[in-house]
Design a protein around this motif. Sequence first.
Motif, PDB file in Angstrom:
ATOM      1  N   GLU A 179       0.838  -1.183   0.000  1.00 31.95           N
ATOM      2  CA  GLU A 179       0.000   0.000   0.000  1.00 31.95           C
ATOM      3  C   GLU A 179       0.882   1.246   0.000  1.00 31.95           C
ATOM      4  O   GLU A 179       1.931   1.279   0.634  1.00 31.95           O
ATOM      5  CB  GLU A 179      -0.916   0.020   1.225  1.00 31.95           C
ATOM      6  N   VAL A 180       0.455   2.289  -0.719  1.00 31.66           N
ATOM      7  CA  VAL A 180       1.187   3.548  -0.774  1.00 31.66           C
ATOM      8  C   VAL A 180       0.276   4.668  -0.298  1.00 31.66           C
ATOM      9  O   VAL A 180      -0.949   4.551  -0.340  1.00 31.66           O
ATOM     10  CB  VAL A 180       1.697   3.839  -2.205  1.00 31.66           C
ATOM     11  N   TYR A 181       0.862   5.756   0.162  1.00 33.26           N
ATOM     12  CA  TYR A 181       0.110   6.860   0.738  1.00 33.26           C
ATOM     13  C   TYR A 181       0.617   8.188   0.211  1.00 33.26           C
ATOM     14  O   TYR A 181       1.781   8.336  -0.137  1.00 33.26           O
ATOM     15  CB  TYR A 181       0.224   6.850   2.267  1.00 33.26           C
ATOM     16  N   THR A 188      -4.329  17.351  -6.603  1.00 33.16           N
ATOM     17  CA  THR A 188      -4.513  18.729  -7.043  1.00 33.16           C
ATOM     18  C   THR A 188      -3.391  19.609  -6.511  1.00 33.16           C
ATOM     19  O   THR A 188      -2.863  20.470  -7.217  1.00 33.16           O
ATOM     20  CB  THR A 188      -5.881  19.262  -6.569  1.00 33.16           C
ATOM     21  N   HIS A 189      -3.017  19.378  -5.259  1.00 25.85           N
ATOM     22  CA  HIS A 189      -1.894  20.097  -4.647  1.00 25.85           C
ATOM     23  C   HIS A 189      -0.608  19.848  -5.437  1.00 25.85           C
ATOM     24  O   HIS A 189       0.132  20.786  -5.754  1.00 25.85           O
ATOM     25  CB  HIS A 189      -1.712  19.645  -3.196  1.00 25.85           C
ATOM     26  N   VAL A 190      -0.346  18.598  -5.768  1.00 21.35           N
ATOM     27  CA  VAL A 190       0.866  18.236  -6.503  1.00 21.35           C
ATOM     28  C   VAL A 190       0.847  18.846  -7.907  1.00 21.35           C
ATOM     29  O   VAL A 190       1.858  19.369  -8.391  1.00 21.35           O
ATOM     30  CB  VAL A 190       1.016  16.707  -6.587  1.00 21.35           C
ATOM     31  N   ILE A 210       0.678  13.454 -13.538  1.00 19.87           N
ATOM     32  CA  ILE A 210       0.482  13.485 -12.083  1.00 19.87           C
ATOM     33  C   ILE A 210      -0.152  12.164 -11.678  1.00 19.87           C
ATOM     34  O   ILE A 210      -1.340  11.926 -11.893  1.00 19.87           O
ATOM     35  CB  ILE A 210      -0.419  14.660 -11.661  1.00 19.87           C
ATOM     36  N   ILE A 211       0.657  11.268 -11.118  1.00 16.52           N
ATOM     37  CA  ILE A 211       0.185   9.943 -10.694  1.00 16.52           C
ATOM     38  C   ILE A 211      -0.135  10.029  -9.222  1.00 16.52           C
ATOM     39  O   ILE A 211       0.741   9.941  -8.358  1.00 16.52           O
ATOM     40  CB  ILE A 211       1.263   8.887 -11.000  1.00 16.52           C
ATOM     41  N   ASP A 212      -1.421  10.193  -8.910  1.00 16.27           N
ATOM     42  CA  ASP A 212      -1.785  10.572  -7.543  1.00 16.27           C
ATOM     43  C   ASP A 212      -3.268  10.299  -7.290  1.00 16.27           C
ATOM     44  O   ASP A 212      -3.785   9.283  -7.751  1.00 16.27           O
ATOM     45  CB  ASP A 212      -1.445  12.055  -7.344  1.00 16.27           C
ATOM     46  N   THR A 213      -3.937  11.220  -6.605  1.00 13.88           N
ATOM     47  CA  THR A 213      -5.352  11.058  -6.262  1.00 13.88           C
ATOM     48  C   THR A 213      -6.278  11.634  -7.321  1.00 13.88           C
ATOM     49  O   THR A 213      -7.485  11.730  -7.108  1.00 13.88           O
ATOM     50  CB  THR A 213      -5.675  11.750  -4.924  1.00 13.88           C
ATOM     51  N   GLY A 214      -5.716  12.012  -8.472  1.00 12.36           N
ATOM     52  CA  GLY A 214      -6.483  12.695  -9.495  1.00 12.36           C
ATOM     53  C   GLY A 214      -6.173  14.181  -9.437  1.00 12.36           C
ATOM     54  O   GLY A 214      -5.342  14.631  -8.649  1.00 12.36           O
ATOM     55  N   VAL A 215      -6.846  14.963 -10.252  1.00 13.08           N
ATOM     56  CA  VAL A 215      -6.642  16.415 -10.289  1.00 13.08           C
ATOM     57  C   VAL A 215      -7.991  17.102 -10.434  1.00 13.08           C
ATOM     58  O   VAL A 215      -8.802  16.717 -11.285  1.00 13.08           O
ATOM     59  CB  VAL A 215      -5.723  16.828 -11.465  1.00 13.08           C
ATOM     60  N   ASP A 216      -8.219  18.128  -9.610  1.00 10.90           N
ATOM     61  CA  ASP A 216      -9.430  18.933  -9.761  1.00 10.90           C
ATOM     62  C   ASP A 216      -9.187  19.941 -10.880  1.00 10.90           C
ATOM     63  O   ASP A 216      -8.733  21.057 -10.652  1.00 10.90           O
ATOM     64  CB  ASP A 216      -9.754  19.652  -8.454  1.00 10.90           C
ATOM     65  N   TYR A 217      -9.498  19.515 -12.090  1.00 10.64           N
ATOM     66  CA  TYR A 217      -9.234  20.332 -13.266  1.00 10.64           C
ATOM     67  C   TYR A 217     -10.173  21.527 -13.382  1.00 10.64           C
ATOM     68  O   TYR A 217      -9.990  22.392 -14.252  1.00 10.64           O
ATOM     69  CB  TYR A 217      -9.309  19.475 -14.538  1.00 10.64           C
ATOM     70  N   THR A 218     -11.193  21.616 -12.503  1.00 10.82           N
ATOM     71  CA  THR A 218     -12.086  22.778 -12.518  1.00 10.82           C
ATOM     72  C   THR A 218     -11.465  23.965 -11.792  1.00 10.82           C
ATOM     73  O   THR A 218     -11.974  25.084 -11.888  1.00 10.82           O
ATOM     74  CB  THR A 218     -13.438  22.448 -11.860  1.00 10.82           C
ATOM     75  N   SER A 270       4.287  11.451  -5.886  1.00 12.20           N
ATOM     76  CA  SER A 270       4.555  11.946  -4.540  1.00 12.20           C
ATOM     77  C   SER A 270       3.915  10.995  -3.528  1.00 12.20           C
ATOM     78  O   SER A 270       2.863  11.275  -2.947  1.00 12.20           O
ATOM     79  CB  SER A 270       3.990  13.365  -4.377  1.00 12.20           C
ATOM     80  N   LEU A 271       4.558   9.849  -3.329  1.00 12.90           N
ATOM     81  CA  LEU A 271       3.979   8.796  -2.500  1.00 12.90           C
ATOM     82  C   LEU A 271       4.996   8.271  -1.494  1.00 12.90           C
ATOM     83  O   LEU A 271       6.186   8.525  -1.591  1.00 12.90           O
ATOM     84  CB  LEU A 271       3.518   7.616  -3.369  1.00 12.90           C
ATOM     85  N   GLY A 272       4.507   7.497  -0.555  1.00  9.19           N
ATOM     86  CA  GLY A 272       5.371   6.799   0.385  1.00  9.19           C
ATOM     87  C   GLY A 272       4.712   5.502   0.794  1.00  9.19           C
ATOM     88  O   GLY A 272       3.550   5.251   0.465  1.00  9.19           O
ATOM     89  N   PHE A 273       5.448   4.631   1.479  1.00  7.10           N
ATOM     90  CA  PHE A 273       4.846   3.409   1.990  1.00  7.10           C
ATOM     91  C   PHE A 273       5.507   3.034   3.309  1.00  7.10           C
ATOM     92  O   PHE A 273       6.604   3.492   3.625  1.00  7.10           O
ATOM     93  CB  PHE A 273       4.976   2.247   0.994  1.00  7.10           C
TER      94      PHE A 273
END
Length: 218
Positions: free
Chosen positions: A53-55, A140-142, A97-105, A204-207
């Motif tokens: 699992e990654v966070y 979105t932050h990333v 950006i490989i992450d939680t997604g991006v709020d493109y709005t 931008s992940l860790g485990f």
Amino acid sequence: NLITGKVKKSPNEIKFLNEYGSVFNGMALDISDSEAIEIKKVKEVEEVYPNVEVYANLMDSVPLINADDVWKLDVNGNDCTVSGQECLTGKGVSIGIIDTGVDYTHPDLGGCFGVGCKVIGGYDFVNNDDNPMDDHGHGTHVAATAAGNGILKGVAPDAQIYAYKILNSGGGGSYEQVIAGIERSLDPNQDGDFSDHLDIISISLGFKCSLYNEYCGP
């Protein structure tokens, strides 16, 4: 072959999760520890790794790497305001950006999604659809840190973004989802031609290595 294994609930069921062929030859399976040991004995299998699992991790970047100083330079390292050449702001560069997604709005990220937008494409590997909307916030932050262009500017404000959602609303995911995002970055339109690969990917992940001490290596 490289195989990742995830401990499953039922010892009598093996679930195929994914197969990879761009970054490396391998697959992800939902298997037990004992099954992973048996698969590792197969001579054609190079190695077996757990589907750890990654966070999401947060980090400020722009002031730390003096990106705002780079914006004043041209490709030759000269002051672009004096040389008249284009400044280095990420124009023509694509970032995955490989992450939680991006709020493109978000207005700092273009306010739209698709061709002609800052967030030009992407995919949601959590919900398996073409809408990589962020339901956590970290991605979105990333993305803004990498290429935001509004009230605040990112490292490369004129770069384009591809959003690959591999972490859920709680900020968690797994190795196999990370690999899926990397694979898609090499071939965004999935036509088998890698010439349209992204220039940069951000992960931008860790485990929690302590949970898997046996595997805490490369």
